[in-house]
Structure formats: C-alpha cells, structure tokens
Scaffold this motif. Sequence first.
Motif, PDB file in Angstrom:
ATOM      1  N   ASN A  37      11.002  -0.268   8.269  1.00 15.42           N
ATOM      2  CA  ASN A  37      10.159   0.706   7.597  1.00 15.42           C
ATOM      3  C   ASN A  37       8.685   0.319   7.672  1.00 15.42           C
ATOM      4  OD1 ASN A  37      12.181   2.434   6.683  1.00 15.42           O
ATOM      5  ND2 ASN A  37      12.532   1.266   4.818  1.00 15.42           N
ATOM      6  N   LEU A  38       7.873   1.270   7.307  1.00 14.61           N
ATOM      7  CA  LEU A  38       6.468   1.005   6.991  1.00 14.61           C
ATOM      8  C   LEU A  38       6.268   1.379   5.532  1.00 14.61           C
ATOM      9  CD1 LEU A  38       4.538   2.462  10.064  1.00 14.61           C
ATOM     10  CD2 LEU A  38       4.710   0.054   9.441  1.00 14.61           C
ATOM     11  N   ILE A  39       5.673   0.505   4.773  1.00 13.56           N
ATOM     12  CA  ILE A  39       5.372   0.803   3.380  1.00 13.56           C
ATOM     13  C   ILE A  39       3.872   0.718   3.180  1.00 13.56           C
ATOM     14  CG2 ILE A  39       5.742  -1.610   2.647  1.00 13.56           C
ATOM     15  CD1 ILE A  39       6.873  -0.391  -0.008  1.00 13.56           C
ATOM     16  N   GLY A  40       3.320   1.705   2.510  1.00 13.55           N
ATOM     17  CA  GLY A  40       1.888   1.729   2.265  1.00 13.55           C
ATOM     18  C   GLY A  40       1.559   1.040   0.955  1.00 13.55           C
ATOM     19  N   ILE A  41       0.631   0.097   0.990  1.00 12.38           N
ATOM     20  CA  ILE A  41       0.271  -0.676  -0.201  1.00 12.38           C
ATOM     21  C   ILE A  41      -1.247  -0.643  -0.377  1.00 12.38           C
ATOM     22  CG2 ILE A  41       0.395  -2.916  -1.356  1.00 12.38           C
ATOM     23  CD1 ILE A  41       2.784  -3.593   0.410  1.00 12.38           C
ATOM     24  N   ASN A  42      -1.692  -0.228  -1.546  1.00 18.28           N
ATOM     25  CA  ASN A  42      -3.118  -0.212  -1.859  1.00 18.28           C
ATOM     26  C   ASN A  42      -3.698  -1.622  -1.722  1.00 18.28           C
ATOM     27  OD1 ASN A  42      -5.520  -0.445  -3.848  1.00 18.28           O
ATOM     28  ND2 ASN A  42      -5.212   1.754  -3.669  1.00 18.28           N
ATOM     29  N   LYS A  43      -4.889  -1.721  -1.203  1.00 17.87           N
ATOM     30  CA  LYS A  43      -5.502  -3.024  -0.947  1.00 17.87           C
ATOM     31  C   LYS A  43      -5.778  -3.824  -2.223  1.00 17.87           C
ATOM     32  CE  LYS A  43      -7.626  -2.157   3.535  1.00 17.87           C
ATOM     33  NZ  LYS A  43      -8.869  -2.226   4.339  1.00 17.87           N
ATOM     34  N   ASN A  44      -5.737  -3.146  -3.355  1.00 18.19           N
ATOM     35  CA  ASN A  44      -5.989  -3.834  -4.621  1.00 18.19           C
ATOM     36  C   ASN A  44      -4.708  -4.347  -5.281  1.00 18.19           C
ATOM     37  OD1 ASN A  44      -8.818  -3.443  -4.581  1.00 18.19           O
ATOM     38  ND2 ASN A  44      -8.554  -1.348  -5.329  1.00 18.19           N
ATOM     39  N   ILE A  45      -3.569  -4.179  -4.597  1.00 16.20           N
ATOM     40  CA  ILE A  45      -2.284  -4.615  -5.141  1.00 16.20           C
ATOM     41  C   ILE A  45      -1.787  -5.828  -4.359  1.00 16.20           C
ATOM     42  CG2 ILE A  45       0.102  -3.966  -5.658  1.00 16.20           C
ATOM     43  CD1 ILE A  45      -1.968  -2.407  -7.235  1.00 16.20           C
ATOM     44  N   ASP A  46      -1.405  -6.870  -5.063  1.00 15.84           N
ATOM     45  CA  ASP A  46      -0.845  -8.077  -4.453  1.00 15.84           C
ATOM     46  C   ASP A  46       0.671  -8.042  -4.627  1.00 15.84           C
ATOM     47  OD1 ASP A  46      -0.323 -10.564  -3.424  1.00 15.84           O
ATOM     48  OD2 ASP A  46      -1.079 -11.680  -5.147  1.00 15.84           O
ATOM     49  N   TRP A  47       1.366  -7.659  -3.561  1.00 18.51           N
ATOM     50  CA  TRP A  47       2.833  -7.544  -3.614  1.00 18.51           C
ATOM     51  C   TRP A  47       3.377  -7.504  -2.190  1.00 18.51           C
ATOM     52  CZ3 TRP A  47       6.144  -3.470  -2.013  1.00 18.51           C
ATOM     53  CH2 TRP A  47       7.483  -3.625  -2.412  1.00 18.51           C
ATOM     54  N   LYS A  48       4.506  -8.175  -1.963  1.00 12.69           N
ATOM     55  CA  LYS A  48       5.127  -8.191  -0.635  1.00 12.69           C
ATOM     56  C   LYS A  48       6.535  -7.617  -0.718  1.00 12.69           C
ATOM     57  CE  LYS A  48       2.597 -12.242   1.061  1.00 12.69           C
ATOM     58  NZ  LYS A  48       2.712 -13.628   1.587  1.00 12.69           N
ATOM     59  N   PRO A  49       6.882  -6.696   0.192  1.00 14.02           N
ATOM     60  CA  PRO A  49       8.224  -6.114   0.173  1.00 14.02           C
ATOM     61  C   PRO A  49       9.258  -7.106   0.698  1.00 14.02           C
ATOM     62  CG  PRO A  49       7.000  -5.302   2.057  1.00 14.02           C
ATOM     63  CD  PRO A  49       6.039  -6.135   1.254  1.00 14.02           C
ATOM     64  N   SER A  50      10.507  -6.950   0.254  1.00 14.20           N
ATOM     65  CA  SER A  50      11.607  -7.803   0.706  1.00 14.20           C
ATOM     66  C   SER A  50      12.618  -6.944   1.467  1.00 14.20           C
ATOM     67  CB  SER A  50      12.282  -8.491  -0.485  1.00 14.20           C
ATOM     68  OG  SER A  50      12.735  -7.535  -1.422  1.00 14.20           O
ATOM     69  N   PRO A  51      13.443  -7.551   2.326  1.00 20.73           N
ATOM     70  CA  PRO A  51      14.335  -6.764   3.187  1.00 20.73           C
ATOM     71  C   PRO A  51      15.423  -5.993   2.450  1.00 20.73           C
ATOM     72  CG  PRO A  51      14.755  -9.120   3.441  1.00 20.73           C
ATOM     73  CD  PRO A  51      13.492  -8.979   2.662  1.00 20.73           C
ATOM     74  N   ASP A  52      15.645  -6.298   1.166  1.00 19.16           N
ATOM     75  CA  ASP A  52      16.651  -5.544   0.412  1.00 19.16           C
ATOM     76  C   ASP A  52      16.118  -4.199  -0.077  1.00 19.16           C
ATOM     77  OD1 ASP A  52      14.945  -6.304  -1.625  1.00 19.16           O
ATOM     78  OD2 ASP A  52      16.395  -7.590  -2.645  1.00 19.16           O
ATOM     79  N   GLU A  53      14.828  -3.907   0.213  1.00 16.97           N
ATOM     80  CA  GLU A  53      14.196  -2.623  -0.108  1.00 16.97           C
ATOM     81  C   GLU A  53      14.007  -2.396  -1.603  1.00 16.97           C
ATOM     82  OE1 GLU A  53      15.315   0.847   2.381  1.00 16.97           O
ATOM     83  OE2 GLU A  53      16.823  -0.472   3.244  1.00 16.97           O
ATOM     84  N   GLN A  54      14.072  -3.460  -2.392  1.00 15.74           N
ATOM     85  CA  GLN A  54      13.897  -3.305  -3.829  1.00 15.74           C
ATOM     86  C   GLN A  54      12.413  -3.322  -4.208  1.00 15.74           C
ATOM     87  OE1 GLN A  54      16.652  -2.430  -5.695  1.00 15.74           O
ATOM     88  NE2 GLN A  54      17.206  -2.335  -3.544  1.00 15.74           N
ATOM     89  N   LEU A  55      12.040  -2.431  -5.096  1.00 18.22           N
ATOM     90  CA  LEU A  55      10.651  -2.322  -5.541  1.00 18.22           C
ATOM     91  C   LEU A  55      10.516  -3.041  -6.877  1.00 18.22           C
ATOM     92  CD1 LEU A  55      10.124   1.436  -4.613  1.00 18.22           C
ATOM     93  CD2 LEU A  55       9.423  -0.577  -3.289  1.00 18.22           C
ATOM     94  N   TRP A  56      10.606  -4.377  -6.831  1.00 12.08           N
ATOM     95  CA  TRP A  56      10.559  -5.224  -8.021  1.00 12.08           C
ATOM     96  C   TRP A  56       9.106  -5.398  -8.412  1.00 12.08           C
ATOM     97  CZ3 TRP A  56      12.527  -6.940 -12.193  1.00 12.08           C
ATOM     98  CH2 TRP A  56      12.238  -8.200 -12.732  1.00 12.08           C
ATOM     99  N   MET A  57       8.677  -4.609  -9.386  1.00 15.39           N
ATOM    100  CA  MET A  57       7.258  -4.528  -9.702  1.00 15.39           C
ATOM    101  C   MET A  57       6.790  -5.528 -10.743  1.00 15.39           C
ATOM    102  SD  MET A  57       5.790  -2.510  -7.684  1.00 15.39           S
ATOM    103  CE  MET A  57       6.862  -3.024  -6.361  1.00 15.39           C
ATOM    104  N   PHE A  58       7.691  -6.301 -11.330  1.00 12.43           N
ATOM    105  CA  PHE A  58       7.258  -7.381 -12.207  1.00 12.43           C
ATOM    106  C   PHE A  58       6.453  -8.399 -11.400  1.00 12.43           C
ATOM    107  CE2 PHE A  58       7.758 -11.402 -14.485  1.00 12.43           C
ATOM    108  CZ  PHE A  58       7.430 -11.034 -15.780  1.00 12.43           C
TER     109      PHE A  58
END
Length: 508
Positions: free
Chosen positions: A482-503
């Motif tokens: 996939n491609l995921i769009g992330i705002n430049k002001n957000i520090d977060w890395k996606p994982s291969p399980d596709e979970q959006l763990w926002m904590f």
Amino acid sequence: MLPRKTKSLLPGIALAMLMATSTISQARDLVIAQGIDVPGFDIHAHSTSAVEAVFINIFDYLVMRDQSGELQPSLATSWEQVGEDAIKFHLREGVVFHDGTPFTAEDVKFSIERPALDESVLQHSFYDTITGVEAVDPHTVIVRTNGPDPILLNRLSRIGSGIVPKAYVERVGWDGFSKAPIGTGPFKVTEWRRDDRIIMEAFDKHWRGRPVWDHLIHRTIPESSTRVGELISGGVDIATNIPSQDRERVDASGVANAVPWPTFRVMHLFLNAKEGSPMHDPRVREAIDLAIDNRTLVDTVMGGLGTPVRAAVTPGLSAVPMKYYNTFEYNPERAVELLKEAGYGPDHPALIKLQGPAGRYPLDVETLEIVAVMLNAVGIETEIETTEWSSFQDRVWNAHDVEGIALIGHANSLQDGYHAIQRSRCGQEYSLITGWCDPKFDELVQKSTITVNPEERNKILKEAFDLNVKSNTIIQLFQVENLIGINKNIDWKPSPDEQLWMFAAKPK
C-alpha cells in the motif's frame, strides 16, 4: 462613570479571556481517513483489517504485537505453560473499562469463550481450538485448548480477542454493544455517524497513560481522489490506500508524504467451482490461472507496488511455503488449449461474471478490469459488477453468493500459515464460496493446530498449501504494498499488519 484607570484595563482583560478561550478550544485532534466504515462494534462479527484498525484503539488484547511484530504483554503481564493444553495468564491490575468498572478475569473468560464456543459467530474458526477459560482468581486465568496449540498467543493478539466488560454486554446485549462499545483501550467512542465518522476521545484512565491526542477521528471517505484531496489540504492527517498514480502529487504537496507500506495482504480471486458453473471443470480453472499475468497487474495497475504470488504467503509470516512467493504461472496459449478441451471456444465461449468491491482496496476496480482483459484474450467472456464495500460484503461475500469470480484482499492477522488456509476447510467460509472440499486437506490443517515441532508443522502446512493451490479454486494475484499518506507534522510509522495504532503516533 468608571474611573479612568479601571476602564483602561478592560481591553487587556478581554484579550486575556479571548486567548484563554482560544487555548481551551484548540483540542489536539488526529484525523484518519479510510475507505470504509465499521459495520458495528461487535468484536466477534468482523474479520476485516480496516475494522480492526479502528478497534485496536478501543479494545485491548491479552498480548499485543509491537512495531517489529514481536508479542508483548498487554492486559496480561506474563504467562506460562501449565500443561500441554493450557496456558496461565497473569492479568494486569488496576485496569478499568471506559465506564470506570474494573477489568477482571471474568471479563476475559466472557470475551474469549464466546468466539471459542459459539459456532454462530464469524470469528469462531480462529478460536475453535479453545475449549474454555478458567477464572482462577480476579487477576488470573487459564486458557485451555483441545491439545497443544502452537499459535494460541497469536490467536489472543488479534481481532476477535479484544476484551469487553461482561456486565455491560449482559445489560445492553451484543446489539446494544455494537452501537455503543466499551473497552479498556486508549480511546473511547463518543459518537458514531454511520458512513461518515467515528469520534473518540482520549481515555484519561488508560493503564498506559493518557494519549497525547484529545480526539481520534476516523473518517469514512470511499473515493480515493477525495481522500487524497483531504490529505493534501490538511483536512485529514493520515489517509490509507493512496493510489500509486497520486504518489507524486502527495509528495509535492509539502503537506504530506505517500509512504510505501508493505503488508501481509494478498489479493485473491475466489472462483465459484460448484456444479453448474463453468469453473466446476478443473481445466477451466487452470486456464483462468494461466491467462493472468500477475507481473503485469503489479506493474501496470499498482505502479510496481507489490509482488506476484501463487499462494497467500508473504515475508514475516510463520509456517508458509515461500516457494509460492514472487512467482506465478502465465501461459495464455495453454489456457486456450485447456478451454478447448473443456468444450469452449470462439463459437461457445465461457461466460464468467467478475464481482468485487469499489474503493475497499487500492485500485480494486482497475484490477478487475485488467483481469477481464486478460480473460477475454484467451476467449472467456466477462461481465464486471462492482459495488461499494458494505453492499458487496453483505450481498455477495457474507451470503457466499459469488456468481463467478470475486476479488478480495485478505491479510493475515494470525501472522501464520494456518490463517492463510484454514477457512478453506470443508464447511468454512472459503469452501462455502468456492465449493471445494478436500478431507485430506482438512486433516492436514487440523494436524497443524496440535503440532508444536516447528519443522514438522511447516511440512504439514506446506502439504496443505500444495493441495489448496493445485485446486485452482482460489487464485492469488500479488502481495499488496500500500501507500499511506501521512502529514509531515505526524511522527508515526505503519506496520505490515495494517493496524492504525494511534497511541504510538506523536506530533512533531
């Protein structure tokens, strides 16, 4: 008349009050856009990773995977084997649900025994090795299985094993819970506007500590172009399933980046091979497999993002035969011969309907269109039917009513080979769709659930994969990147399980 000195203070006081009000109103919100909404919050009634991507912020598991995929303590602080068919879990103390009630062993027993023992719930096949949960004391449980279970921890770290409050569910019922959920996760649901957004607020009493975000908002935006537009305008902070053709546009926006996101997801074609269908003939199924150029699909439709596969295998999964990764069979000339042997040709073409969702996966409609062109090239006439995800899921997929071929992308929340094939057992979801049922296959899959020696288990599952692939009732196309769009002001890395763990997400 006010004294001159007092009067001169009023503008400053008003300004201070205005600034204070402004500070209070500037809540720190994180907004995420996905292509689909959740159908409800019953944790045992769904198997879609995009649904779990929401749930994971509301419910906790006994164990949870970290960014590298390793199992870590969550609601269970530790565990030990207490027999070949039992594991004892020591539960975290001081945890409360969103309504303030304490989390106890009875909640664990209630939450896990439902999918384990109730055959009517969707998640049952993932938990049917569990025979019961014993609440030893308020902070200890023993999970028992019908023999050694080498992947019990995997089962307890995924959708279907989220812990819910027993007393609340018994009071409102599962239908009530599905509309107004309560968990122990870092965010609690405050409003659900169907097919629009889910609004959550930070749970101040979460055992990990309060999230940095005041609100977590999941927006439902089916149209890819709209999601991209919202991302680059700042309307959302994170947007999933960015089309490959929009990558440069996102990166050039100065607002966000389109980040490559290798996943465990594989795109499948499910063939109705039941009696009366042209695909009941194994020669037709093989012809379909040989007519499809997997590499061309990846290169032309997905912009090179993805890897051809012949089974649901990807790097990072345990007990999968990687010989099926980065390979495919393409022989259109042989496909024409097989169709001729099966009685089909220019004067009597096979007629097959292609069905799929629109907007659930990156370029899902375009994938079906190119598959149709490839099948047309060997003499198969096709009709394409696409509908939005919830309609497709209810009318076609959940009803096991695939008229011809259905496009579905499935991930692997167990991160194990068992997950990739277990639903093809006789009477299970995939079997009900394709009509394929092989007792030898079932025997192998069942044997894998009680074999703890990794080498032996790998051999057993390899043999099961071989039978499943040979049937050509499910044709795998490619691993999704996939491609995921992330705002430049957000520090977060996606994982291969596709979970959006926002904590784990932080503002820069």
